[in-house]
Structures are given as C-alpha cells and as structure tokens.
Write a protein that holds these residues in place. Structure first.
Motif, mmCIF file in Angstrom:
data_model
loop_
_atom_site.group_PDB
_atom_site.id
_atom_site.type_symbol
_atom_site.label_atom_id
_atom_site.label_comp_id
_atom_site.label_asym_id
_atom_site.label_seq_id
_atom_site.Cartn_x
_atom_site.Cartn_y
_atom_site.Cartn_z
ATOM 1 N N PHE A 203 0.982 -1.449 0.134
ATOM 2 C CA PHE A 203 0.022 0.016 -0.030
ATOM 3 C C PHE A 203 0.779 1.180 -0.079
ATOM 4 O O PHE A 203 1.576 1.446 0.799
ATOM 5 C CB PHE A 203 -0.814 0.055 1.237
ATOM 6 C CG PHE A 203 -2.109 -0.724 1.415
ATOM 7 C CD1 PHE A 203 -2.316 -1.685 0.163
ATOM 8 C CD2 PHE A 203 -3.124 -0.592 2.125
ATOM 9 C CE1 PHE A 203 -3.586 -2.577 0.142
ATOM 10 C CE2 PHE A 203 -4.129 -1.323 2.118
ATOM 11 C CZ PHE A 203 -4.370 -2.322 1.165
ATOM 12 N N ASN A 204 0.525 2.031 -0.972
ATOM 13 C CA ASN A 204 1.219 3.430 -1.043
ATOM 14 C C ASN A 204 0.468 4.233 -2.179
ATOM 15 O O ASN A 204 1.019 4.691 -3.177
ATOM 16 C CB ASN A 204 2.706 3.407 -1.275
ATOM 17 C CG ASN A 204 3.272 4.850 -1.099
ATOM 18 O OD1 ASN A 204 2.476 5.772 -0.567
ATOM 19 N ND2 ASN A 204 4.668 4.822 -1.424
ATOM 20 N N TYR A 205 -1.028 4.440 -1.777
ATOM 21 C CA TYR A 205 -1.785 4.965 -2.866
ATOM 22 C C TYR A 205 -1.219 6.234 -3.294
ATOM 23 O O TYR A 205 -1.439 6.955 -4.441
ATOM 24 C CB TYR A 205 -3.323 4.930 -2.539
ATOM 25 C CG TYR A 205 -3.625 5.763 -1.289
ATOM 26 C CD1 TYR A 205 -3.728 7.227 -1.478
ATOM 27 C CD2 TYR A 205 -3.572 5.156 0.130
ATOM 28 C CE1 TYR A 205 -4.032 7.833 -0.252
ATOM 29 C CE2 TYR A 205 -3.883 5.942 1.106
ATOM 30 C CZ TYR A 205 -4.093 7.251 0.805
ATOM 31 O OH TYR A 205 -4.233 7.962 2.088
ATOM 32 N N LYS A 206 -0.621 7.002 -2.422
ATOM 33 C CA LYS A 206 -0.361 8.455 -2.801
ATOM 34 C C LYS A 206 0.921 8.557 -3.947
ATOM 35 O O LYS A 206 0.827 9.640 -4.517
ATOM 36 C CB LYS A 206 0.544 9.178 -1.565
ATOM 37 C CG LYS A 206 -0.678 9.340 -0.586
ATOM 38 C CD LYS A 206 0.026 10.091 0.689
ATOM 39 C CE LYS A 206 -1.303 10.404 2.010
ATOM 40 N NZ LYS A 206 -0.611 10.965 2.969
ATOM 41 N N SER A 208 0.751 5.925 -6.409
ATOM 42 C CA SER A 208 0.464 5.173 -7.177
ATOM 43 C C SER A 208 -0.097 5.335 -8.664
ATOM 44 O O SER A 208 -0.540 4.892 -9.477
ATOM 45 C CB SER A 208 -0.398 4.078 -6.485
ATOM 46 O OG SER A 208 0.239 3.392 -5.478
ATOM 47 N N ASP A 209 -0.091 6.847 -8.539
ATOM 48 C CA ASP A 209 -1.001 7.480 -9.849
ATOM 49 C C ASP A 209 -0.123 7.043 -11.183
ATOM 50 O O ASP A 209 -0.904 7.232 -12.141
ATOM 51 C CB ASP A 209 -1.184 8.869 -9.460
ATOM 52 C CG ASP A 209 -2.009 8.991 -8.323
ATOM 53 O OD1 ASP A 209 -2.923 8.332 -8.214
ATOM 54 O OD2 ASP A 209 -1.879 10.251 -7.714
ATOM 55 N N ALA A 228 -6.936 3.608 3.488
ATOM 56 C CA ALA A 228 -6.117 3.318 2.678
ATOM 57 C C ALA A 228 -6.379 2.069 1.737
ATOM 58 O O ALA A 228 -5.763 2.156 0.189
ATOM 59 C CB ALA A 228 -4.820 2.765 3.662
ATOM 60 N N GLY A 229 -7.077 1.009 2.155
ATOM 61 C CA GLY A 229 -7.402 0.171 1.321
ATOM 62 C C GLY A 229 -8.428 0.449 0.159
ATOM 63 O O GLY A 229 -8.194 0.105 -1.033
ATOM 64 N N VAL A 235 -7.188 3.534 -7.127
ATOM 65 C CA VAL A 235 -5.925 4.087 -7.854
ATOM 66 C C VAL A 235 -5.539 2.998 -9.006
ATOM 67 O O VAL A 235 -5.461 3.427 -10.037
ATOM 68 C CB VAL A 235 -4.886 4.290 -6.813
ATOM 69 C CG1 VAL A 235 -3.490 4.293 -7.661
ATOM 70 C CG2 VAL A 235 -4.866 5.762 -6.022
ATOM 71 N N PHE A 236 -5.599 1.697 -8.490
ATOM 72 C CA PHE A 236 -5.197 0.839 -9.383
ATOM 73 C C PHE A 236 -6.313 0.408 -10.423
ATOM 74 O O PHE A 236 -5.982 0.457 -11.773
ATOM 75 C CB PHE A 236 -4.922 -0.572 -8.828
ATOM 76 C CG PHE A 236 -3.325 -0.560 -8.103
ATOM 77 C CD1 PHE A 236 -2.408 -0.832 -9.185
ATOM 78 C CD2 PHE A 236 -3.010 -0.327 -6.937
ATOM 79 C CE1 PHE A 236 -0.961 -0.758 -8.762
ATOM 80 C CE2 PHE A 236 -1.786 -0.343 -6.553
ATOM 81 C CZ PHE A 236 -0.694 -0.385 -7.382
ATOM 82 N N LYS A 237 -7.575 0.611 -9.958
ATOM 83 C CA LYS A 237 -8.521 0.409 -10.899
ATOM 84 C C LYS A 237 -8.641 1.381 -12.101
ATOM 85 O O LYS A 237 -8.983 1.353 -13.188
ATOM 86 C CB LYS A 237 -9.879 0.353 -10.098
ATOM 87 C CG LYS A 237 -11.169 0.145 -11.078
ATOM 88 C CD LYS A 237 -12.625 0.147 -10.294
ATOM 89 C CE LYS A 237 -13.832 -0.105 -11.010
ATOM 90 N NZ LYS A 237 -15.059 0.253 -10.284
ATOM 91 N N SER A 238 -8.717 2.732 -11.501
ATOM 92 C CA SER A 238 -8.632 3.901 -12.328
ATOM 93 C C SER A 238 -7.516 3.864 -13.321
ATOM 94 O O SER A 238 -7.453 4.355 -14.460
ATOM 95 C CB SER A 238 -8.479 5.169 -11.773
ATOM 96 O OG SER A 238 -7.484 5.509 -10.777
#
Length: 342
Positions: A203-206, A208-209, A228-229, A235-238
């Motif tokens: 996890f590190n959505y910030k 992941s763009d 976070a989840g 993020v991965f879906k988009s």
C-alpha cells in the motif's frame, strides 16, 4: 471434435445437483447462462480453452504433496477461468474487467491467481504487459509473486530455453538472443522481448498514480483496512483505463475489517447478482454458506469450500469443526474463514 465448454459443464452440474454451491454462485451462473442466450455477451470457447490448456501445461504446484506436479484444474476453476478469458463483448474483448473470488481458506486461491497472472504476463497480456500483486504489506504481496517465479523455473519450456540460451561461442559470447527468456530482477519479473513485467506492491496509494496496469491481483482484500485500502483499490482500478482488456482480480477469504473495500465489493456484488445494478463488467464468484446454523455441516461447507475433499480433506475439516465447537473464538474464526461469513 471441439473442446469442452466448461461454463456449460459447471452450470449443468449445478442444475442437476452433481455439485453443491451456494445461492450466490447459482445466481451468477444463471446470469452468465441467460446473458449468453440473450446475446448480451458472447462465449469464445477457443479463448477460454487456450487459457485453461496453457495453465495446466505450464503452471505447477509449488509446495505440499503435489509439488512440483502440474496444476490440474477442477471444473469450478475451469469455469472461473473460462468466464474471465472466454466471455467477450461485441468487439471480441473480455467482457469482465473486475473479478471477485471469495473462497474459503485452503482452497487454492493464491495458486489459481498466480497461474492466471503468469498466463497474462507470458501469453495474453501482449507487448508491454504490466502485472501487479498488491497487498497491505510486501510480504503478503510476495506470496503470489514468488509462486509465479517458482512456476516459471519449474516449467520445462523455460528450462529448455535457459539451456539453449546459455550456449556461448569461442569468444564467450551468447550464440542466441536470450531476450525471450523470463528473468528475475531485483525489482520485478521481466521478459525483455515483450517488455512485460510482474511487480509486487505494498500500500502506497499516494505514489501509485503513475501505474498503467494491464492486470492487478488484489490479495486478501478482506484485510485491506479503511481508507488506505479503498484508495489503493481505486487508484489501481482507475489506472487501467488506457488498457483494452484490463483485469482487476480480487482473491480473498472473508475477514473482520469493517467499512472496507471488501464490504464495498460484497455490496456491489450482491446487488449485481440480485439484478439491482446496471453494472456489466463485474464478475463475482462468492463461495459462501447459505445457512449459518449449519456452519459445522460438511455438505453446507461445500458451498464455501469448492475444493473440499480435494485440496481440503474431510478429516482436516472435521478436526477444525471439533476445535471450533469447543471455543467461541475458534467458532467465530471458523465461520469467517471457512464459511466466508463475517
């Protein structure tokens, strides 16, 4: 003689009670069958069996008594793969882009996910395939990632390629171009010839763009806690928007975390299966028991354990039941992890 239609085979087994499934799987297979009859989407038997045949020929058990033997898929697993790769839209592209597999502990979900990932990485993903294993922590993401590489090293085709590409001339230069040989790098699994990679991500959505995934496996999403989840999933879906045939595959048992991406996926999935949703790209396989009062009944447990008496022995399950019957905390865990009810 044509190859077998595994979706129809599974559907017929459900209808004639050869296999026991819960209401959600029964509703899904009704939806699939009706959709094909009404031509809302179409079935490409060649694509479905290409995936199944390749996986059985090139994927392997990586631990336990069956290792290092070939992976032999059960009918439910073949139907699952056939739905992902064989059902297509009017353009001939995969119909289902977001797949949820909820199945009890010990039913081989990580091995199945690894096999599907390996097929996309090496065959189906095309040039520049980018495959990601995502989990809250890196050691969790590492499980499927390691299975993929272990399967690769066990593959006789890889072993033959490695031997052929190791040949050198009198000047110690490689005789053949080895760019088709899969390799394990520090950061990823990589095939230079197709520029295709498999990566593990915590996890590190910030940050992941920048990802442009062709396939993502979200491992144990029931344990993806809170904001976070949810944000990591989105993020991965988009990020898959630029891909023609993206796949976001979530594999999990049930869990304890509330207000999570798992809860959101279950709400969407059950609405979809009850006909209360306009979604068309979601494919939820929810292996759950129907009656919590029968949590210790082996026949009811077949609904959440499609591999009961295959990868999960009846003796093992009976022992787990005996332990759970003597402890409230163990019973709660059993109902969550073997019955797939929160």
């Amino acid at each position: 003689m044509g190859k077998k239609n595994w979706i129809l085979t599974y559907y017929q087994q459900i209808k004639d009670n050869t296999v026991t499934v819960g209401k959600w799987v029964a509703l899904l297979m009704d939806y699939i069958n009706t959709g094909l009859e009404q031509k809302r989407f179409f079935y490409d038997n060649k694509k479905a069996n290409a995936a199944i045949d390749w996986i059985e020929a090139h994927c392997f058990h990586t631990e336990g008594a069956l290792a290092p033997g070939n992976l032999k898929l059960e009918v439910w697993q073949k139907a699952f793969i056939a739905c992902i790769f064989g059902i297509v839209d009017g353009k001939g592209l995969r119909q289902f882009r977001e797949v949820l597999l909820v199945v009890a502990r010990k039913n081989g979900k990580s091995l199945l996910a690894a096999a599907i990932e390996r097929y996309i990485w090496m065959v189906d993903g095309g040039f520049g395939a980018k495959v990601y294993n995502v989990a809250p922590k890196l050691d969790q993401a590492n499980i499927i990632y390691n299975n993929i590489w272990m399967m690769t090293t066990l593959d006789p085709e890889y072993q033959a390629m490695k031997e052929a590409f190791s040949e050198r001339d009198a000047h110690n230069k490689k005789v053949l171009d080895d760019s088709e040989l899969p390799r394990l790098r520090q950061s990823d699994l990589f095939i230079p010839a197709t520029n295709s990679t498999v990566k593990k991500v915590a996890f590190n959505y910030k940050s992941s763009d920048g990802y442009n995934p062709s396939a993502v496996v979200a491992d144990e999403v029931a344990a993806w806690a809170g904001d976070a989840g949810l944000k990591t999933y989105e993020v991965f879906k988009s990020g898959m928007g630029a891909r023609q045939e993206p796949l976001l595959l979530s594999c999990t048992t049930s869990g304890y975390v509330n207000d999570s991406i798992y809860d959101e996926l279950i709400k969407r999935s059950t609405r979809f299966l009850l006909g209360d949703s306009k979604e068309q790209r979601l494919l939820p396989f929810l292996y759950m028991i129907d009656d919590v009062e029968k949590w210790n009944d082996l026949n009811e447990l077949r609904k959440s354990n499609p591999n009961l008496c295959i990868s999960v022995s009846a003796d093992y399950m009976l022992e787990e039941i005996a332990i759970a019957e003597g402890s409230l905390s163990k019973k709660a865990e059993f109902i969550t992890k073997y019955c797939n009810l929160k």
